[in-house]
Design a protein around this motif. Structure first.
Motif, mmCIF file in Angstrom:
data_model
loop_
_atom_site.group_PDB
_atom_site.id
_atom_site.type_symbol
_atom_site.label_atom_id
_atom_site.label_comp_id
_atom_site.label_asym_id
_atom_site.label_seq_id
_atom_site.Cartn_x
_atom_site.Cartn_y
_atom_site.Cartn_z
ATOM 1 N N LEU A 133 0.846 -1.187 0.000
ATOM 2 C CA LEU A 133 0.000 0.000 0.000
ATOM 3 C C LEU A 133 0.886 1.243 0.000
ATOM 4 C CD1 LEU A 133 -2.796 -0.962 2.559
ATOM 5 C CD2 LEU A 133 -2.962 -0.892 0.058
ATOM 6 N N PRO A 134 0.587 2.231 -0.844
ATOM 7 C CA PRO A 134 1.431 3.428 -0.929
ATOM 8 C C PRO A 134 1.419 4.236 0.366
ATOM 9 C CG PRO A 134 -0.032 3.236 -2.842
ATOM 10 C CD PRO A 134 -0.510 2.249 -1.821
ATOM 11 N N SER A 135 2.554 4.844 0.671
ATOM 12 C CA SER A 135 2.696 5.789 1.790
ATOM 13 C C SER A 135 2.072 5.262 3.074
ATOM 14 C CB SER A 135 2.063 7.138 1.411
ATOM 15 O OG SER A 135 2.607 7.644 0.217
ATOM 16 N N LYS B 109 5.407 6.332 -2.414
ATOM 17 C CA LYS B 109 4.163 6.599 -3.137
ATOM 18 C C LYS B 109 3.816 5.497 -4.128
ATOM 19 C CE LYS B 109 4.606 11.621 -2.761
ATOM 20 N NZ LYS B 109 4.717 12.918 -3.499
ATOM 21 N N SER B 110 4.816 4.711 -4.516
ATOM 22 C CA SER B 110 4.575 3.608 -5.461
ATOM 23 C C SER B 110 4.363 2.272 -4.749
ATOM 24 C CB SER B 110 5.753 3.495 -6.438
ATOM 25 O OG SER B 110 5.929 4.687 -7.172
ATOM 26 N N GLY B 111 4.377 2.276 -3.438
ATOM 27 C CA GLY B 111 4.183 1.041 -2.686
ATOM 28 C C GLY B 111 5.434 0.187 -2.576
#
Length: 300
Positions: A235-237, A256-258
């Motif tokens: 899951l991102p961030s 941000k890209s997981g």
């Protein structure tokens, strides 16, 4: 008021049970607490150590030991070599204890004959006398005794050489003469472990993937190495906890890209990565969410 209290208590019980289930799943996703075995990747270990004589050891005698083990996708090949020197003629047994459960496993025995009884110039029996695999003969305490794959004394069925904690050599009266602690980096003259394994998604994120790399080198008590975990498809961030052998070691966040990439470096005598976990005792590394659910895990 009593009715209101009951209704307020019910969701609290449900939430508590849910959290307990989440932690239970996380624990169940951890490895079996031992190195080697059913891994996804490759792992190797090489340890050289001089066995420590007990008070009962014959004067002037010594034993050097070497353990070499390789594991490729769960298929293990290993050899334990012992080099006895100065032992009197007789039969000696070798046993080990396991890191995972502390149990004792009998590996077999070897015989030391009087000087010249074999008639060989190299001091080691050709192995033609006894094909049972129960013992191996050396001449006048010289030579090399081997246990393991492709030797005259094979390891017991389903034996994991990566799981050896200690080695003991006893005489015919079951008196321990020599011991060695393979988990003690101070007493080992050299100790090396390297592993590159796949990481897989846990119950908290089944689609996650990644890899874990472990390197550990000990030379005369000085330890160097690192543990690296890389993850994708998270899951991102998201805030996560890195756990080593199930023990929380560090807080991280996915980008941000997981993706996640975390590196532990060790340098010193103990090289502790988490509470009670040293570099040479790493059996698993995982990422967990705020509820304790495993989202990514790798076993060594």
């Amino acid at each position: 008021m009593k009715t209101t209290s009951k209704f307020l208590l019910f969701p609290f019980i449900v939430l508590t049970c849910s959290l307990a289930m989440g932690l239970s799943v996380a624990r169940a996703s951890d490895d079996d607490g031992e190195q080697g075995g059913d891994i996804q990747g490759t792992e190797s270990m090489d340890i050289d150590i001089a066995l420590t004589p007990t008070a009962a050891a014959p004067a002037g005698s010594s034993i050097k030991g070497q353990l070499e083990a390789d594991d490729e996708d769960g298929t293990t090949s290993a050899t334990l070599k012992l080099e006895p020197q100065g032992l009197p003629a007789g039969t000696y047994s070798v046993s080990v204890t396991l890191k995972s459960d502390g149990s004792t496993v009998q590996l077999g025995s070897f015989a030391v004959g009087a000087a010249g009884t074999n008639g060989d110039d190299d001091g080691v029996d050709d192995g033609q006398g006894d094909q049972s695999g129960d013992d191996q003969e050396t001449d006048d305490g010289q030579g090399e005794v081997e246990f393991g794959n492709d030797t005259s004394i094979p390891f017991p069925a389903n034996f994991n050489a990566f799981d050896i904690a200690t080695i003991s050599v006893s005489d015919a009266n079951n008196v321990v003469l020599f011991t060695a602690d393979l988990t003690n980096t101070v007493t080992a003259s050299s100790m090396n472990i390297s592993a590159n394994v796949q990481a897989k998604g846990g119950p908290g994120n089944p689609s996650a993937t990644g890899s874990a790399v472990l390197t550990a080198v000990n030379t005369h008590g000085k330890v160097k190495g690192s543990l690296q975990l890389s993850g994708r498809g998270l899951l991102p961030s998201t805030p996560l906890t890195v756990a080593i052998n199930g023990i929380a070691a560090k807080k991280v966040n996915s980008d941000k890209s997981g993706n996640v990439k975390v590196l532990f470096k060790a340098n010193g005598k103990t090289a502790t990565l988490a509470s009670g976990v040293t570099l040479f005792k790493v059996t698993s590394v995982s990422l967990r969410d705020k509820l304790g659910n495993v989202v990514l895990t790798a076993s060594f």
